[in-house]
Structure formats: C-alpha cells, structure tokens
Design an enzyme around this catalytic site. Structure first.
Site, mmCIF file in Angstrom:
data_model
loop_
_atom_site.group_PDB
_atom_site.id
_atom_site.type_symbol
_atom_site.label_atom_id
_atom_site.label_comp_id
_atom_site.label_asym_id
_atom_site.label_seq_id
_atom_site.Cartn_x
_atom_site.Cartn_y
_atom_site.Cartn_z
ATOM 1 N N ASP A 1 0.808 -1.224 0.000
ATOM 2 C CA ASP A 1 0.000 0.000 0.000
ATOM 3 C C ASP A 1 0.836 1.267 0.000
ATOM 4 O O ASP A 1 0.446 2.279 -0.576
ATOM 5 C CB ASP A 1 -0.934 0.013 1.216
ATOM 6 C CG ASP A 1 -0.175 0.254 2.512
ATOM 7 O OD1 ASP A 1 0.669 -0.583 2.871
ATOM 8 O OD2 ASP A 1 -0.421 1.294 3.160
ATOM 9 N N ASP B 1 5.558 0.372 3.376
ATOM 10 C CA ASP B 1 5.771 -0.874 4.115
ATOM 11 C C ASP B 1 5.597 -2.055 3.163
ATOM 12 O O ASP B 1 5.502 -1.883 1.957
ATOM 13 C CB ASP B 1 4.803 -0.957 5.298
ATOM 14 C CG ASP B 1 3.360 -0.698 4.858
ATOM 15 O OD1 ASP B 1 2.995 -1.129 3.748
ATOM 16 O OD2 ASP B 1 2.603 -0.061 5.618
ATOM 17 N N TYR C 1 -5.533 0.631 9.036
ATOM 18 C CA TYR C 1 -6.623 0.967 8.111
ATOM 19 C C TYR C 1 -7.968 0.591 8.722
ATOM 20 O O TYR C 1 -8.756 -0.146 8.131
ATOM 21 C CB TYR C 1 -6.415 0.285 6.759
ATOM 22 C CG TYR C 1 -5.307 0.919 5.958
ATOM 23 C CD1 TYR C 1 -5.509 2.131 5.303
ATOM 24 C CD2 TYR C 1 -4.057 0.318 5.868
ATOM 25 C CE1 TYR C 1 -4.487 2.728 4.570
ATOM 26 C CE2 TYR C 1 -3.026 0.907 5.142
ATOM 27 C CZ TYR C 1 -3.240 2.114 4.500
ATOM 28 O OH TYR C 1 -2.240 2.708 3.777
ATOM 29 N N GLU D 1 5.755 9.821 3.072
ATOM 30 C CA GLU D 1 5.404 8.472 2.621
ATOM 31 C C GLU D 1 4.462 8.522 1.426
ATOM 32 O O GLU D 1 3.450 9.223 1.453
ATOM 33 C CB GLU D 1 4.764 7.666 3.746
ATOM 34 C CG GLU D 1 4.539 6.205 3.364
ATOM 35 C CD GLU D 1 4.066 5.350 4.529
ATOM 36 O OE1 GLU D 1 4.302 4.127 4.498
ATOM 37 O OE2 GLU D 1 3.448 5.894 5.463
#
Length: 871
Positions: free
Chosen positions: A442, A445, A593, A850
């Site tokens: 995603d 990571d 999430y 990120e």
C-alpha cells in the site's frame, strides 16, 4: 477616412519621455515573450527597447508640450513622465538583468514618493492622495512598478523597500475586508470603481495587478497584514479578482456581459465607428465625413459585432445605457482588454480569452501610439505571467503510472520497468493453502492491505473509464497496473463466501525496516467470512472488480466477464453477511486501516459500480433505498488516530475509507438530465460538495487552504485528499459539460465546468512544483523533489547493489542516514507539505514523506486529462 493623417513626432528638441519610455517598456516586455519562440525577433525588440529608453531618459520632457493637440485633451499625461521612465527601466531590468537598470529604478523611485498623483477626471487634473501606491493605468504606472519589482525583491529585506510595502498598501486599499483607507469604491453589485471615464479600464488593470501579486505572494510564501487582524493571502486576491471578472462577464444585477459577443445579453450599440457603420462588404462605396452619422443616430444595433470588446461599463449604481451617445459607458478601448487577457488566461476560459484577444486586431488602427504601446506592454506582461510555469503533464502521467510497478508484490514480469525492484513475497497465502502472490504494497511498508488496495484499483479503473482517450501511449501501462491489482483480487475472492482482507502481519512488518525482497516478518493471511464478516473490504473489492470489468470490456471480453461475475458474488457476500472487518480481523486492520466511517457507504458504492457495469435495476434500487435509509449526515473520519465526527460528511467525504462524495458524483452522470425528484439527493449533494470546496462559494467549507493555495483536510498524508477530491471535481465538470449544467452556490456564485477544471489544474500544478517551495511532490518529476521518502524499498540499496539478505534491523542505518534514497521510486506522490506550505524531506516525517497507492491512483486520471483535454 478622409480626415488628416498627421504624424506627431517627438524629438530631442521636442521630447516626449512618457511616450518613449512606455514604448521601451512594451518592447522590453514583448522581447521576453518571444525569447523562446523567435530568438532573433526577441533580440531585435530588446535592442530597440534599450535605444528608445536611452532617448526618453536623455531628452526629458512631456509630449503634452511637444505635440500639443496631438495628445491633449484626449490622452494628456497628467501624472508626469518619471513613472514611465522608472516603468521602462523596470521592464528592461526584467528582460536583461543588467544591474544598471535596477540601479536606475532605485535611484529614481524617490521621484514618485509624493503621496499626491494627478489623474485626468473628465478632462481636469485631479490630485489623488496615496496615488503613489494605488494608481495604475495608461497614464499612471506607480502601482504597476511596485508589483512588477516585488517579484525579485519580495524575499530580500534590503531591497524590498519601498516597493513591497507600497504593493501591500495597494492590496489593502482595494479589498473590502481590509480596514485601510480605500482607493476604490464598489457598486451595489460589487464592481470596483474609480472616479472618471471608462471605469472598466480600472477594473481590468487593477484585477490584473492583484492576480499577478497573488502569484508572487504564493511563490514567496507571504501574506499581507492590513491591520485589525486582517491577513490576506493569495487566495483572497484570486477570489476578489474572479468576482470582478464574473461581474464583467454577466454575474451582475443586469445579468449582462460587458464583453461584446459573450453570453446572450451584451452591448449592441457600442461607440465604435467601424462597428456602427456598415462594412465595406455591405456598403463598398466611399463614405464622406458625415455620411455615417445616420448609423450613429440610429437606434438599431450595430451592423458589425466587435467580438471580444470590453466597453467602458456600467455606472456606479450598476445601471447601463446601451447608447452610442454615452461613450463613457459604451466605448471599447485596447487598454480595457489587454490586462483582461492575462486574467482570463489564469482563469482559463479559452472561449473568452480568444475573444478578448480578437478585439485587439479590430481596434489597432484607431489608437494613438502611446495607447497602443500600453496595450502591447500589458499583453506582453500577461503573456510573461501566464506562461511562467508550464508543466509536462505527459511526463507526470507516465511517471504516476510507473510508480505502481515499484509497489508490486509477487513474481515480477519481464516487462517490469522499475528494475531495482525484484520478486518478493512468493509464499503469500501458504498459511491458508491459497496462492495470494501479487497485488500491491500500500505504501512504504510491505503489507498488502486489500481495503485501500481495492480502492486504488477502483480509482485507476475510473481514471481509464473517464479519460481513456487522453492517455495515449500510457493506456497499456494503465491497463497493466489495473490488471496487476485485479488478478490478485480474484485470488483473494476465489473461495466462496470469504474474502482475504490483509496479507502480512502489520505490527511485525512495521517493526522491521526491510526490503520487500528480504521480508522475515510473518505473512499472516487475514480473512473475513460468514461468521466474521468484513462488508467494507468485500464491497470495495466488488466495486474494484465491477469498475475494472468496464475497463477490459473492449480489449479482453472474457476477462471482463469473469471480473463482473466475481464482483456480483463478492457484493452479495458483503451485503448478506454484514459487519466490519475492524471487529473480525482486529489488528490486521487497526490501527493502520480501521474503517472509521462504517461499511454502509462501501455497500452503496459497490452497488453503484455494479449498476454502472450491468445496468441492472436491482443495483440502482439498492443504491436509492440504502442512501435514503442508511446514510447519516454525520461521518466519522480518522484524524491523528482518533475518530472525529464531520457533520455534512455524507456530502463532502471521499477516500479509501469514506465513499460518500464519490457515490454522488458517480451516479450523477446518469441522473443529471433527469427531473429533480429522481436526482435528489445525489445531484444536490454533489453540488453541495462542489460549493463546499471552491473558495469563492459562500457555503461552509469542507476544506481549508494553505497560503500557497493547496487544498487541506485534517489528518496525515494530505495529498490523498487533494488528488481524490480533484479527481471528483474534474469528473463532475465532465458530466456538467455533457449535460450543459452549472452549479449555483448562492450569493450569485454560479460555477461552470471551466471553473472546476481551472481549480483542479491549480491543485495539480501545486503538486508538480507551482508552490512556495518550488518543489515537485512527485519523485522524479522536475528538478527538485523529495529525496528521503519513507519507503523501505527506496531507502535500502537494491538487490543488484547489495545482494546479501538483510535481517529485520540490519537496514536501520539506511533509514537513519541523511543521504538521499539510493533507489528513486519514480512517480511516487508523497504525503505532501504541511498546512503552512512547509515540507520536511525526512523519512522520520511519515505523514509528509510516505507515498501511497491511493494518492497516485486518482491523479492518473487527472493528469491524463491535462495531458490531452477530454472535454
């Protein structure tokens, strides 16, 4: 014409410094415009500009005296010629960067420091206190000098005085909310007014200065303090200017456009000889001096439309007399249109822009040379400003799609273009006896979170559905990116009545800083079932499969059918076995999430996509019934780890968690032409969404803006909101265009599709580098972009450079290093700057540095449109 064509010439014996210096300014400014397209012509213009300026300065005097009736009473220079000399030197410095011209400006600016400036008011010289800050037009250049010079001195305290303080004073003297004494008044309908003849010359010129200054403020990350806690940013100036433009174009008490040929109601009897008298085509015989008087006196509309002409405009009470006898209101001039060109270029209404330029060619023979040079200079300045930053949307589109190759999990194909990435996570699914290889990580990571991954796939698919024709050679890559996601989602839904929600232990993964190729953390498979449901993740996957089935319908019909069949099955499972995956898989979803907004929005979203893909009434009935019965006005969002309630979120929220605004925009396409009863609440809510975003709208806002103009919502990784909401606005503009609709936000604010496109372009341009930091937030785009992003694969040397296996913490040294990442994740859009436009290029600042798939996915469609506009 049978009147004398006398040539009035200024010489060293009979000087005319204001005229000569204005011509020098026009030539210098236009030399900048032609620098790239015609270097030889640009050089010729600049050479002549330096010669003419030297003449103007060496032989000083006013053309009022030298040519008498050739200048006065029509265009007497009341403000003196020193402002033109400094104006000319300023433009020559901008064009040449020669220190001598900058020294000239600084050495002579004191000549303009008198607070009193004379202006021509109905033929009489009238003093205006504060005119050294506030006056600008064909006669007075004072405010224009301060604005122009401010671009290169705004961030230099030693050089900024008096230019920047006086430019700030101009702004504070105009904007109504400022407590400072005003240099203008306003009509009841909101039109800016200054005393004298032909008021729209002031409206267009001052609007141009405000718009230019807004861009300079934005570039310098500055605001203006006007006193009494009134702080004005670039957005305030842009909003004010837009309202002036909209008034001119018809948003006024009379509902009348003051540009000939624009709209359905515009002046028919302008004070313009060629427009009034029949053309040579219709009346080829010669007409003597008074032969045309009958046409002037006629009450009939003009014979020839002077398309694009901006006339003098209404009176200060908003009344307008459409009469040739009232030249103060009905006469067009080049110096009305010239600054208006730049303003319209900024707001990007191509039709109006073309008209505003067209009129210049119709009026050039009539204007005195000094006025023509003013118009040429303003056109050149408009061109310089509007072309300051030209982004390569094709390059950005290509890179935004390439990014997805850097996020791939599984065995990489031979077509892989991001070569530093290698095969990874080849044993995914073994813990549950499934093949769960493939899909996307995603963000930075190495976990496969299927909820945001499915949303990213939906948005990539929607991008292709809307903007396929604009993608050109990038379409195959976009299809490949979608298929990489859907192939994996088919694997995750291959066991009936269950859906794989996450692959990889989130807590374990976030503990280690490892390349995907090295992972030693548990690759746990988290699955939702009939006993442990996950309606949000299942319904989002159904939406992704349904949307992608439409994408592949032409190129691979068999694959398209299999996607649609699976979408139906997965949606039925999500709806029948209702519940949140937060509860069913626990730490597999939260805190990373968590579904904060509930799962009902995903069920409606999935049904909406199935309706679009199948045209089945049952899905449309599902959408309508559940929207009426299930959607609360209050929507919860995750902000800094907490659930925060947003009233009106059913109108304004959209992203990987909340689908509300997306539902309304999506279904609006097939409802926009329907009666209001059928389209309610979807169209009403979609319109409310638009009005909650645009700065000029009077409705309560669902977003804020940085000083540089970036859209903001609370929480981390802000660019996810910028790209997702920009996508919705652009798609809605497309639907509005097709249905010939506008959005009425109240208080005479009517939003056209072009405004949504222009707003979206502003957000995209900010991301690509048109921001106070002059930094692209897409890795690899432009010359300045983030170098230390929070992304494991990018930060750690690749397998090619460092082939040995690395354990959990062996790569921590690379995370902590201050050096740039060894592998550029080309096309990655990071979380973006803070709300004050600052950006910390640091791996420690996850919210800013990120990248995520759901930032890029909606941007793909937006970039495709701006690469090759589709409507």
């Amino acid at each position: 014409m049978d009147t004398p064509r006398t040539s009035y010439v200024v010489t060293k014996e009979n000087p005319g410094s204001e005229l000569s210096a204005e011509i020098a300014a026009a030539l210098a400014a236009s030399s900048i415009v032609f620098q790239q397209s015609d270097k030889a012509y640009s050089t010729l213009l600049l050479t002549r500009a330096t010669q003419v300026f030297a003449f103007a300065d060496q032989y000083r005097g006013s053309y009022n005296t030298s040519i008498g009736a050739g200048a006065c009473p029509f265009y007497c220079d009341f403000s003196g010629y020193m402002d033109e000399l400094i104006w000319g030197a300023s433009w020559l410095y901008k064009a040449t960067k020669a220190a001598g011209y900058w020294k000239y400006v600084k050495d002579n600016i004191h000549y303009l420091e008198s607070n009193t400036v004379l202006r021509n008011i109905n033929g009489d010289p009238v003093p205006f206190v504060g005119g050294d800050s506030t006056e600008f037009g064909w006669d007075c250049k004072h405010a224009g000098i301060n604005i122009l010079v401010s671009q290169w001195v705004m961030t230099d305290p030693a050089e900024s005085n008096p230019f920047v303080p006086k430019a700030d004073q101009l702004i504070c003297s105009i904007l109504p909310e400022s407590p400072a004494p005003k240099s203008v008044t306003f009509s009841p309908g909101g039109l800016l007014f200054k005393a004298g003849y032909c008021n729209l010359q002031h409206t267009t010129s001052l609007s141009f200065l405000l718009l230019v200054y807004s861009q300079y403020l934005k570039g310098a990350n500055r605001t203006i303090y006007c006193g009494n806690n009134v702080v004005l940013g670039p957005a305030n100036l842009v909003d004010f200017t837009r309202k002036q433009v909209d008034y001119i174009l018809g948003n006024n008490p009379l509902g009348m456009s003051y540009m000939v040929g624009y709209g359905t109601k515009f002046p028919q009897r302008v004070h313009h000889r060629a427009s009034v008298v029949p053309s040579m085509d219709n009346h080829p015989q010669l007409m003597k001096c008074h032969d045309g008087d009958q046409y002037f006196k006629s009450e009939a509309p003009n014979q020839n439309l002077l398309v694009g002409a901006v006339i003098g405009g209404p009176a200060e009470n908003d009344t307008f007399e459409d009469s040739r006898y009232n030249p103060g209101q009905s006469e067009p001039v080049t110096y009305n249109n010239a600054p208006f060109v730049g303003v319209l270029a900024f707001f990007k209404d191509l039709e109006i822009l073309q008209m505003s330029i067209l009129v210049m060619s119709s009026s050039s023979s009539k204007q005195p040379l000094r006025l023509l040079m003013v118009a040429v200079g303003m056109l050149a300045m408009a061109a310089v400003v509007s072309s300051a930053v030209q982004h390569n949307y094709a390059d950005a589109l290509s890179k935004s799609i390439l990014f997805f190759e850097g996020q791939r999990s599984g065995r990489l194909p031979h077509t892989q273009r991001m070569k530093w990435r290698k095969d990874s996570a080849l044993r995914d699914g073994l813990d549950v006896n499934m093949d769960l290889t493939g899909g996307y990580y995603d963000a930075g990571d190495n976990v496969k979170f299927n909820f945001p991954m499915a949303f990213s796939t939906t948005m990539l698919s929607w991008s292709v559905i809307e903007f396929r024709k604009s993608m050109g050679s990038e379409l195959p890559h976009a299809l490949e990116a979608i298929r990489w996601g859907t192939d994996y989602l088919l694997k995750c839904t291959s066991v009936r009545d269950s859906v794989v929600a996450v692959v990889g232990d989130p807590s374990g993964d976030h503990t280690c800083w490892q390349r995907p190729e090295d992972m030693t953390t548990p690759r746990t498979s988290y699955i939702v079932t009939t006993q442990k449901p996950g309606s949000e993740v299942a319904a989002e996957i159904a939406a992704a499969l349904a949307a992608s089935s439409m994408v592949f319908r032409r190129s691979d019909n068999a694959y398209s059918r299999s996607l649609l069949k699976r979408a139906r099955q997965v949606f039925a499972f999500a709806n029948k076995y209702r519940g949140s995956y937060n509860d069913s898989i626990g730490s597999g979803a939260c805190p990373f999430y968590c579904d904060i907004s509930g799962y009902k929005d995903e069920l409606i979203w999935g049904a909406a996509w199935l309706c679009k893909a199948t045209k089945s009434p049952k899905y449309w009935n599902y959408v309508k019934q559940n929207t009426m019965n299930s959607v609360s006005h209050v929507v919860l969002r995750k902000v800094e780890g907490q659930a925060v309630a947003y009233y009106g979120g059913d109108v304004t929220e959209f992203g990987w968690d909340a689908k509300h605004a997306g539902i309304n925009v999506l279904v609006s396409k097939w409802l926009m032409r329907h009666p209001a009863a059928e389209s309610n609440p979807f169209i009403a809510k979609a319109n409310g969404f638009i009005c909650s975003i645009l700065p000029e709208s009077p409705t309560p806002k669902s977003v804020t803006y940085s000083p540089g103009g970036l859209l903001f919502k609370p929480g981390s990784s802000n660019l996810q909101h910028t790209t997702a909401l920009s996508f919705l606005l652009l798609v809605y503009a497309r639907y509005m265009t097709a249905a010939s609709k506008v959005v009425n936000c109240g208080n005479n604010v009517v939003v056209k599709p072009a405004r949504l496109v222009e707003f979206t372009k502003g957000q995209v341009d900010y991301i690509l580098g048109s921001n106070p930091n002059r930094m692209s937030y897409m890795v690899g785009y432009g010359t300045r972009f983030p170098q230390k992003i929070h992304h494991r694969g990018s930060v750690i040397p690749s397998m090619d450079k460092l082939p040995q296996h690395m354990q959990c913490h062996e790569a921590d040294m690379y995370f902590k290093a201050q050096t740039p990442d060894p592998n550029f994740l080309i096309g990655a859009v990071v979380g973006g700057p803070a709300e004050d436009d600052t950006f910390e290029d640091s791996r420690y600042n996850v919210a800013q540095s990120e990248p995520t798939t759901y930032i890029n996915a909606p941007l793909v469609g937006v970039l495709a449109h701006f690469k090759s506009p589709s409507f």
